[in-house]
Design an enzyme around this catalytic site. Structure first.
Site, PDB file in Angstrom:
ATOM      1  N   HIS A  15     -33.882 -14.146  42.131  1.00 24.30           N
ATOM      2  CA  HIS A  15     -33.319 -13.613  40.909  1.00 24.30           C
ATOM      3  C   HIS A  15     -32.043 -13.936  40.637  1.00 24.30           C
ATOM      4  O   HIS A  15     -31.017 -13.420  39.280  1.00 24.30           O
ATOM      5  CB  HIS A  15     -33.895 -12.239  40.103  1.00 24.30           C
ATOM      6  CG  HIS A  15     -35.577 -11.446  40.491  1.00 24.30           C
ATOM      7  ND1 HIS A  15     -35.983 -11.594  41.930  1.00 24.30           N
ATOM      8  CD2 HIS A  15     -35.334 -10.661  39.852  1.00 24.30           C
ATOM      9  CE1 HIS A  15     -36.956 -11.580  41.131  1.00 24.30           C
ATOM     10  NE2 HIS A  15     -36.721 -10.868  40.312  1.00 24.30           N
TER      11      HIS A  15
ATOM     12  N   GLU B 163     -46.824 -18.909  34.320  1.00 19.76           N
ATOM     13  CA  GLU B 163     -45.314 -20.161  33.783  1.00 19.76           C
ATOM     14  C   GLU B 163     -45.870 -21.009  33.281  1.00 19.76           C
ATOM     15  O   GLU B 163     -45.458 -22.186  32.214  1.00 19.76           O
ATOM     16  CB  GLU B 163     -44.039 -20.028  34.640  1.00 19.76           C
ATOM     17  CG  GLU B 163     -43.399 -18.805  34.513  1.00 19.76           C
ATOM     18  CD  GLU B 163     -44.245 -17.793  35.428  1.00 19.76           C
ATOM     19  OE1 GLU B 163     -45.151 -17.809  36.692  1.00 19.76           O
ATOM     20  OE2 GLU B 163     -43.208 -16.378  35.856  1.00 19.76           O
TER      21      GLU B 163
END
Lengths: 323, 353
Positions: free
Chosen positions: A128, A59
């Protein structure tokens, strides 16, 4: 056409890719797979691997190279696969992306959009279901927005991509499959303006992203008891349209802010403070906040008790109206 | 380790990296190094006098910076770290920009487009990813230019640098990773950064790495020139480890005597990059006393000019900073600026009243 929120995202990306050759999409699994939520489905096939990049799984690398591409004149739109995975990129976002314009004396704008599916309600495993919006809204140089419905998702994403500043674009993943008619040719509102979703008299509810639907459900339920709740969709967390909130609160005299993120140091705190300053003599009750507890997002089987739902919104309304 | 000029000023051949500089080019490299050292020394002095907040000295790294920077074409793009004053000089950047940064007047107020020279980056290794992304853009446009990024030995420990190596390899980006291994990341030596020589890092990512004598300006020039040509030709990234030594402290805020052996410093003094090229120029008769005197004078004049400009530098006002955070209208910024102006004006009004 009638589109789900995630299809509206797809349409917006498709339109941006078609209209501006400088737009590139970057992210993990966004090409061949079309993204884990299929937000980018079909785009690599139609626009090629040079426009829709399946990146290495890193990322910080994605956002760091997006900054470089933007410096070269491109307009990268980055997908972070899930909210909890953004933090390896947090340094590049906060330390580099947000500050580049200021440190270059205003010269270097970085038109980078970072799309993040966020929030809970889908029974997901750890990392999540998070709502990190306050961590971005606190950073000068970033713009932070979150649509609540398909129609807004379309034009807000188009505007975010057109914007010359970095935009954190938070997508309420549990609303991805809610559908509504979307007119892609309709003139867009201003990216950072509050929308009155449901007018009311007795009290204002401010939500954004996933909690707008929750607020609407609460307002519908309250109406049966003869209580009229006004629902505002904040749409933007940085900047915040305080004029829009103030106008509503001056009418209703009461305000509650609803978000999934922990209440402590959250968006609700900022709104409560500012509206108390602006509307002190118009408020009939303290501004209440409904949101997450001060704990890491709980395991899926507990999230029903963690997330603000219709009952918690109504509870806050009841307490506010009791003053 | 690639070397073309020994510490004794003797030219030695290398099978892969040959260089045939004209006398004028050799004198030019010498002059660049002298000017870089003069400007750098003035930075240290001005900090000691309280005119600058901080100065990271490049002392000892002149050859690595000048050699690599003189290999660049004007249309190549450079991402520096924060000690790369010699590179800045070669790119044509007004050195005052760097002094403004370390005085605290700006965070980096030059326009990178003017000299294809990006702003300094102070967070270790972050710019290596930016350079890689920029090079990915260059590749996508088939522009035929290259990108060079500067970083130190300490930066190689950062995840961002490894990620950059990987992205550059995966996308075959036209980039030269120029690592100045000055052997000290503040107080931590090489053995605390890596168990393998740094130039070998690239092998695991799938592109070549070369170690060059970082105090040999000719070797740095030759190797960087080859790496840039390779990148421009579409052959992908390359890593250069310029093995050099930080003769000064990390910055003016540091005390290197607390962690390193003076014997080591003395040993490296014998490998001085300027003295070595000077020796070569003298023994080969390519420069005379007049040249050396003139070059020293130029360095002294540059330092004097910088001193005068820095001392006369006005402080900026905060009001100007508000409008630089965003590219377009922002209600919160507008509100805070209006308040700040009104608040500031209230003092003036009070004084006048």
């Amino acid at each position: 056409m009638t589109l789900s929120l995630v299809r509206a995202i797809n349409e917006a990306l498709r339109g941006a890719l078609a209209d501006d050759p400088k737009v590139v999409l970057m992210g993990e699994d966004i090409g061949k797979l079309g993204g884990v939520f299929r937000a980018t489905e079909g785009l690599q096939k139609d626009f090629g691997e040079h426009r829709v990049l399946d990146t290495p799984l890193a990322e910080s690398g994605i956002v760091g190279t997006a900054i470089g591409l933007a410096l070269r004149g491109h307009r990268p739109v980055v997908e972070i696969q899930f909210d909890g995975f953004v933090f390896p990129a947090y340094d590049q976002i906060v330390t580099q992306l947000a500050k580049m314009r200021a440190r270059s004396g205003g010269r270097l704008g970085l038109p980078v959009v970072i799309r993040i599916p966020y929030g809970g309600g889908i029974g997901a495993v750890e990392h999540h279901s998070e709502s990190p919006e306050a961590l971005f809204a606190h950073v000068p140089g970033l713009r932070v927005v979150s649509p609540s419905c398909a129609s807004d998702a379309y034009w807000m994403l188009r505007q975010a991509i057109d914007c010359d500043d970095p935009v954190i674009f938070l997508e309420p993943k549990r609303r991805y499959y809610e559908k509504e008619p979307v007119d892609t040719t309709a003139p867009a509102a201003t990216l950072h303006s509050v929308r009155v979703v449901r007018p009311g008299r007795d009290m204002t509810l401010v939500g954004y992203g996933p909690t707008v639907r929750t607020c609407l459900d609460a307002a519908a339920a309250a109406e049966e008891d003869g209580v009229s709740l006004e629902v505002l969709d904040l749409r933007s967390l940085s900047p915040i349209d305080f004029d829009g909130i103030e106008a509503s609160v001056r009418r209703t005299g009461r305000l509650s802010v609803v978000h999934e993120a922990p209440v402590f140091f959250g968006a609700g705190a900022e709104i409560a403070a500012r509206i108390s300053e602006r509307c002190f003599h118009h408020l009939e009750a303290p501004v209440l906040r409904v949101g997450g507890y001060h704990m890491p997002y709980p395991a899926g089987r507990m999230e029903r008790d963690y997330l603000p739902d219709l009952d918690r919104v109504l509870d806050a309304a009841e307490r506010t109206l009791a003053y | 380790m690639v070397q073309l000029l020994t510490p004794d000023g003797e030219r030695v051949p290398h099978p892969d990296y040959e260089l045939d500089p004209t006398p004028g080019e050799l004198r030019g490299l010498y002059r660049d190094m002298v000017l870089a050292r003069a400007a750098d020394g003035e930075g240290v002095t001005l900090q000691r006098q309280g005119e600058l907040a901080l100065w990271p000295s490049l002392l000892g790294q002149e050859a690595a910076q000048i050699g690599s920077a003189r290999a660049l074409r004007d249309d190549d793009h450079v991402f520096p770290s924060y000690r790369d004053h010699g590179v800045a000089l070669c790119r044509g950047l007004d050195p005052l920009h760097v002094f403004r940064l370390f005085r605290g007047v700006t965070h980096g107020g030059w326009d990178p487009a003017d000299h294809n020279f990006h702003l300094y980056t102070l967070v270790i290794g972050s710019q290596v990813l930016h350079a890689t992304g920029y090079a990915m853009g260059v590749a996508a446009e088939d522009a035929g230019t290259a990108v060079a990024v500067y970083f130190g030995d300490g930066a190689t420990s950062q995840g961002d640098v490894s990620e950059a190596f990987n992205f550059a390899a995966v996308y075959n980006a036209p980039i030269v990773f120029f690592c100045q291994n000055n052997q000290w990341a503040i107080s931590a030596g090489n053995e605390r950064q890596s168990r393998v020589p740094l130039f070998r890092r690239s092998a695991g990512f799938g592109f070549p790495g070369v170690r060059v004598d970082g105090n040999d300006v000719l070797a740095c020039l030759a190797v960087t020139r080859a790496a840039l040509a390779r990148a421009r030709s579409g052959a992908g990234p390359m890593l250069i480890e310029a093995f050099t030594y930080r003769m000064g402290a990390h910055t003016t805020a540091d005390d290197a005597s607390r962690y390193r052996d003076p014997v080591e410093v003395e040993e490296w003094r014998g490998k001085d990059p300027i003295a070595r090229l000077g020796l070569h120029l003298r023994t080969t008769g390519l420069a005379d006393d007049e040249f050396f005197a003139r070059t020293d004078r130029e360095g002294a004049d540059l330092a004097a000019d910088l001193r005068a400009s820095v001392r006369g530098m006005p402080d900026p006002g905060l009001a100007d900073a508000f409008g630089r955070t965003y590219g377009s209208e922002h209600p919160l910024v507008a509100e805070e600026l209006a308040w700040f102006r009104e608040y500031s004006a209230s003092f003036v009004a009070a004084e006048e009243g």
